[in-house]
Design an enzyme around this catalytic site. Structure first.
Site, PDB file in Angstrom:
ATOM      1  N   ASP A   9      70.516  -4.220 -78.331  1.00 35.02           N
ATOM      2  CA  ASP A   9      69.580  -5.314 -78.540  1.00 35.02           C
ATOM      3  C   ASP A   9      68.490  -5.174 -77.484  1.00 35.02           C
ATOM      4  O   ASP A   9      68.645  -4.427 -76.509  1.00 35.02           O
ATOM      5  CB  ASP A   9      70.327  -6.648 -78.404  1.00 35.02           C
ATOM      6  CG  ASP A   9      69.402  -7.839 -78.514  1.00 35.02           C
ATOM      7  OD1 ASP A   9      68.615  -7.901 -79.465  1.00 35.02           O
ATOM      8  OD2 ASP A   9      69.450  -8.698 -77.615  1.00 35.02           O
ATOM      9  N   ASP A  11      65.566  -8.047 -76.341  1.00 32.77           N
ATOM     10  CA  ASP A  11      65.319  -9.252 -75.544  1.00 32.77           C
ATOM     11  C   ASP A  11      66.644  -9.887 -75.125  1.00 32.77           C
ATOM     12  O   ASP A  11      67.492 -10.181 -75.963  1.00 32.77           O
ATOM     13  CB  ASP A  11      64.501 -10.265 -76.338  1.00 32.77           C
ATOM     14  CG  ASP A  11      63.137  -9.729 -76.744  1.00 32.77           C
ATOM     15  OD1 ASP A  11      62.406  -9.257 -75.863  1.00 32.77           O
ATOM     16  OD2 ASP A  11      62.814  -9.770 -77.951  1.00 32.77           O
ATOM     17  N   ASP A 168      73.680  -9.716 -76.408  1.00 39.05           N
ATOM     18  CA  ASP A 168      73.832 -10.876 -75.521  1.00 39.05           C
ATOM     19  C   ASP A 168      74.098 -12.185 -76.245  1.00 39.05           C
ATOM     20  O   ASP A 168      74.270 -13.215 -75.593  1.00 39.05           O
ATOM     21  CB  ASP A 168      72.566 -11.038 -74.675  1.00 39.05           C
ATOM     22  CG  ASP A 168      71.357 -11.433 -75.517  1.00 39.05           C
ATOM     23  OD1 ASP A 168      71.034 -10.703 -76.487  1.00 39.05           O
ATOM     24  OD2 ASP A 168      70.732 -12.468 -75.225  1.00 39.05           O
TER      25      ASP A 168
END
Length: 216
Positions: A9, A11, A168
């Site tokens: 991922d 951001d 995240d």
């Protein structure tokens, strides 16, 4: 299964861009003569693509404007703020270099619009590490659907189960679990309301270099 590739991922995992995304949201609210919101608030909205982000901002403001009316303004500000102040999280560069030294192919799978990813990676001098980029508009589906991860595994020429996702958020977790791709979660990102300690993940790490200890 041996790890044959790593899919990141962007951001909240490699890059802290919440301040820039918050500024784009707030400039959009300025255009509508609406009150600004805190970076912490916007941080809790990040992860499901720009249309969901703007929808949440409009709902929070209680404004009766359609998404199609507001998106052009937001996207203009998003482009303008893209390189305003993004920062790599601690240990990102060293971790990517170590994975590259192990000859592990790497890719990005993000819900960020695909056109905004290459300039951000280039600005942060990490573009050389990634063989493929899947953005939030690269396919008809985006995370938490499994198709983006399945597609990037195919591009890498690797079985889904042999790739390791690093993310995240609940969006990343659900996409990986549904696709059948193992996932490592980071604690420092935009976790929102995800209970990291109860997540079905290979590991939850405090800093990205810890990832190296979980490469099978």
């Amino acid at each position: 299964m041996v790890t044959s590739a790593v899919v990141f991922d962007l951001d909240g995992t490699l890059v802290d861009s919440a301040g820039d995304i918050a500024e784009a949201v707030n400039r959009t609210l300025d255009d509508l003569s609406l009150p600004r919101v805190s970076e912490a608030t916007v941080r809790s909205w990040i992860g499901e693509g720009v249309r969901k982000l703007v929808t949440t901002a409009l709902r929070d403001a209680g404004v009766d404007r359609t998404l199609d009316e507001v998106m052009p303004s937001f996207m203009r500000h998003y482009h303008e703020c893209l390189l305003r102040s993004p920062q790599l999280y601690d240990g990102v560069l060293e971790t990517l270099e170590a994975l590259q030294a192990q000859r592990l192919p790497m890719a990005i799978c993000t819900n960020k619009p695909s056109a905004l990813v290459p300039p951000l990676l280039e600005h942060l001098a990490i573009d050389r590490f990634f063989a493929h980029i899947i953005g939030g508009d690269s396919l008809p589906q985006r995370k938490p659907a499994p198709e983006p991860l399945q597609h990037v595994a195919a591009l890498l020429g690797q079985p889904v189960q042999g790739c390791l996702m690093v993310g995240d958020s609940a969006t990343d977790l659900h996409a990986a679990n549904t696709a059948g791709m193992p996932i490592v979660l980071v604690r420092y990102g935009y976790t929102r309301d995800l209970d990291l300690d109860a997540a079905d993940a290979v590991a939850v790490i405090d800093t990205l270099p810890e990832l190296l200890g979980h490469i099978a």
